[in-house]
Design a protein around this motif. Structure first.
Motif, PDB file in Angstrom:
ATOM      1  N   GLU A  17       0.825  -1.213   0.000  1.00 44.30           N
ATOM      2  CA  GLU A  17       0.000   0.000   0.000  1.00 44.30           C
ATOM      3  C   GLU A  17       0.860   1.263   0.000  1.00 44.30           C
ATOM      4  O   GLU A  17       0.453   2.294  -0.539  1.00 44.30           O
ATOM      5  N   GLN A  18       2.029   1.193   0.602  1.00 41.29           N
ATOM      6  CA  GLN A  18       2.915   2.360   0.667  1.00 41.29           C
ATOM      7  C   GLN A  18       3.763   2.505  -0.596  1.00 41.29           C
ATOM      8  O   GLN A  18       4.423   3.520  -0.781  1.00 41.29           O
ATOM      9  N   THR A  19       3.748   1.498  -1.450  1.00 35.62           N
ATOM     10  CA  THR A  19       4.539   1.552  -2.685  1.00 35.62           C
ATOM     11  C   THR A  19       3.927   2.566  -3.643  1.00 35.62           C
ATOM     12  O   THR A  19       2.700   2.667  -3.756  1.00 35.62           O
ATOM     13  N   SER A  20       4.786   3.287  -4.342  1.00 38.77           N
ATOM     14  CA  SER A  20       4.301   4.314  -5.282  1.00 38.77           C
ATOM     15  C   SER A  20       3.606   3.663  -6.483  1.00 38.77           C
ATOM     16  O   SER A  20       3.831   2.502  -6.797  1.00 38.77           O
ATOM     17  N   GLU A  21       2.778   4.463  -7.130  1.00 40.43           N
ATOM     18  CA  GLU A  21       2.032   3.971  -8.296  1.00 40.43           C
ATOM     19  C   GLU A  21       2.976   3.593  -9.434  1.00 40.43           C
ATOM     20  O   GLU A  21       2.712   2.647 -10.176  1.00 40.43           O
ATOM     21  N   GLU A  22       4.068   4.328  -9.577  1.00 40.60           N
ATOM     22  CA  GLU A  22       5.042   4.020 -10.637  1.00 40.60           C
ATOM     23  C   GLU A  22       5.667   2.646 -10.405  1.00 40.60           C
ATOM     24  O   GLU A  22       5.841   1.860 -11.349  1.00 40.60           O
ATOM     25  N   GLU A  23       6.016   2.355  -9.136  1.00 38.64           N
ATOM     26  CA  GLU A  23       6.620   1.064  -8.817  1.00 38.64           C
ATOM     27  C   GLU A  23       5.590  -0.069  -9.004  1.00 38.64           C
ATOM     28  O   GLU A  23       5.915  -1.139  -9.502  1.00 38.64           O
ATOM     29  N   LYS A  24       4.330   0.199  -8.610  1.00 32.67           N
ATOM     30  CA  LYS A  24       3.274  -0.803  -8.805  1.00 32.67           C
ATOM     31  C   LYS A  24       3.085  -1.092 -10.298  1.00 32.67           C
ATOM     32  O   LYS A  24       2.844  -2.224 -10.700  1.00 32.67           O
ATOM     33  N   GLU A  25       3.196  -0.019 -11.108  1.00 37.76           N
ATOM     34  CA  GLU A  25       3.062  -0.179 -12.561  1.00 37.76           C
ATOM     35  C   GLU A  25       4.180  -1.071 -13.105  1.00 37.76           C
ATOM     36  O   GLU A  25       3.963  -1.896 -13.995  1.00 37.76           O
ATOM     37  N   TRP A  26       5.381  -0.912 -12.539  1.00 35.61           N
ATOM     38  CA  TRP A  26       6.524  -1.739 -12.950  1.00 35.61           C
ATOM     39  C   TRP A  26       6.250  -3.216 -12.633  1.00 35.61           C
ATOM     40  O   TRP A  26       6.491  -4.097 -13.458  1.00 35.61           O
ATOM     41  N   TYR A  27       5.699  -3.511 -11.432  1.00 34.78           N
ATOM     42  CA  TYR A  27       5.359  -4.887 -11.071  1.00 34.78           C
ATOM     43  C   TYR A  27       4.224  -5.414 -11.951  1.00 34.78           C
ATOM     44  O   TYR A  27       4.199  -6.597 -12.300  1.00 34.78           O
ATOM     45  N   SER A  28       3.305  -4.552 -12.326  1.00 36.67           N
ATOM     46  CA  SER A  28       2.226  -4.960 -13.233  1.00 36.67           C
ATOM     47  C   SER A  28       2.780  -5.328 -14.603  1.00 36.67           C
ATOM     48  O   SER A  28       2.304  -6.269 -15.250  1.00 36.67           O
ATOM     49  N   THR A  29       3.817  -4.598 -15.046  1.00 33.95           N
ATOM     50  CA  THR A  29       4.475  -4.917 -16.314  1.00 33.95           C
ATOM     51  C   THR A  29       5.145  -6.286 -16.238  1.00 33.95           C
ATOM     52  O   THR A  29       5.053  -7.091 -17.178  1.00 33.95           O
ATOM     53  N   LEU A  30       5.808  -6.562 -15.103  1.00 34.55           N
ATOM     54  CA  LEU A  30       6.424  -7.882 -14.910  1.00 34.55           C
ATOM     55  C   LEU A  30       5.367  -8.990 -14.924  1.00 34.55           C
ATOM     56  O   LEU A  30       5.571 -10.064 -15.505  1.00 34.55           O
ATOM     57  N   ALA A  31       4.221  -8.719 -14.318  1.00 33.56           N
ATOM     58  CA  ALA A  31       3.130  -9.699 -14.300  1.00 33.56           C
ATOM     59  C   ALA A  31       2.599  -9.930 -15.715  1.00 33.56           C
ATOM     60  O   ALA A  31       2.301 -11.077 -16.094  1.00 33.56           O
ATOM     61  N   ALA A  32       2.492  -8.873 -16.507  1.00 32.87           N
ATOM     62  CA  ALA A  32       2.026  -9.005 -17.890  1.00 32.87           C
ATOM     63  C   ALA A  32       3.014  -9.831 -18.714  1.00 32.87           C
ATOM     64  O   ALA A  32       2.612 -10.672 -19.532  1.00 32.87           O
ATOM     65  N   MET A  33       4.313  -9.606 -18.475  1.00 31.06           N
ATOM     66  CA  MET A  33       5.335 -10.389 -19.173  1.00 31.06           C
ATOM     67  C   MET A  33       5.243 -11.864 -18.776  1.00 31.06           C
ATOM     68  O   MET A  33       5.382 -12.758 -19.620  1.00 31.06           O
ATOM     69  N   ASP A  34       4.990 -12.107 -17.498  1.00 28.45           N
ATOM     70  CA  ASP A  34       4.867 -13.490 -17.029  1.00 28.45           C
ATOM     71  C   ASP A  34       3.634 -14.150 -17.638  1.00 28.45           C
ATOM     72  O   ASP A  34       3.648 -15.336 -17.968  1.00 28.45           O
ATOM     73  N   LYS A  35       2.576 -13.380 -17.817  1.00 26.32           N
ATOM     74  CA  LYS A  35       1.364 -13.928 -18.432  1.00 26.32           C
ATOM     75  C   LYS A  35       1.626 -14.280 -19.894  1.00 26.32           C
ATOM     76  O   LYS A  35       1.159 -15.319 -20.380  1.00 26.32           O
ATOM     77  N   LYS A  36       2.407 -13.449 -20.601  1.00 32.42           N
ATOM     78  CA  LYS A  36       2.768 -13.760 -21.988  1.00 32.42           C
ATOM     79  C   LYS A  36       3.590 -15.037 -22.054  1.00 32.42           C
ATOM     80  O   LYS A  36       3.395 -15.870 -22.934  1.00 32.42           O
ATOM     81  N   ARG A  37       4.495 -15.201 -21.095  1.00 32.15           N
ATOM     82  CA  ARG A  37       5.294 -16.428 -21.014  1.00 32.15           C
ATOM     83  C   ARG A  37       4.385 -17.635 -20.833  1.00 32.15           C
ATOM     84  O   ARG A  37       4.514 -18.642 -21.521  1.00 32.15           O
TER      85      ARG A  37
END
Length: 189
Positions: A49-69
């Motif tokens: 919850e304390q993580t910034s939106e930019e950092e959360k977006e970065w983790y969301s990008t990693l999750a999207a890459m993992d989904k493509k994999r």
């Protein structure tokens, strides 16, 4: 024989959501700093919850890459042709579950089974060994015409054994080559 058996096979690893990727990274960092560190799920939630939106977006990008994999690996995944590391375990498990057919009975054993109850009722104190001896003695006194009934039952039992042995060998071959049984019910019962 089992019908329509498909054993569990190693599946493609599912994609991780952004929060789980974040949790794994933070736990690794905490353990690297202090090997005895324990982070509770509540603490992890607060950190997220304390993580910034930019950092959360970065983790969301990693999750999207993992989904493509995951999607690309799933395209080539065939549950009926599991990876070779699992095939041997499946073969071993199936080999224990699939039993060979029972052997054919002799005419004497068929006859003994049919008169055993009668002999036991006439002589309740007889042991099993004595009952079998009495049945063998009675068998030797039968004529060829009387024995023919039991010879016919024995021929039927040989047919049953041949059919079950053929099915058993077919299933064993499937186990040996593929590691799974797709369907063993080829003919109507």
């Amino acid at each position: 024989m089992p019908k329509n058996v498909v054993l569990d096979v190693e599946q493609v690893k599912r994609p991780l959501p952004a929060y789980i990727i974040f949790s794994k990274k933070k736990r690794k960092e905490a353990v690297r700093i202090d090997p005895e560190a324990k982070i509770t799920s509540l603490e992890m939630k607060e950190m997220w919850e304390q993580t910034s939106e930019e950092e959360k977006e970065w983790y969301s990008t990693l999750a999207a890459m993992d989904k493509k994999r995951w999607i690309s690996e799933r395209k080539g995944y065939d549950p009926f042709n599991p990876p070779m590391t699992r095939v041997r375990r499946l073969q071993s498990r199936l080999a224990r579950e699939v039993r060979p057919p029972r052997h054919t009975s002799t005419t004497l054993s068929i006859y003994t089974a049919s008169v055993k109850k009668e002999i036991k009722e006439a002589n309740p104190s007889m042991s099993s060994k004595e009952i079998v001896k009495e049945a063998a003695l009675r068998w030797s006194l039968l004529t060829d015409d009387e024995k023919e009934v039991f010879n016919e039952k024995q021929r039927e039992d040989q047919k049953r054994h041949k059919k079950e042995k053929k099915e058993y060998n077919r299933v064993k071959e499937i186990i040996k080559t593929k590691g799974v049984i797709v369907d063993t019910d080829d003919e109507d019962d």
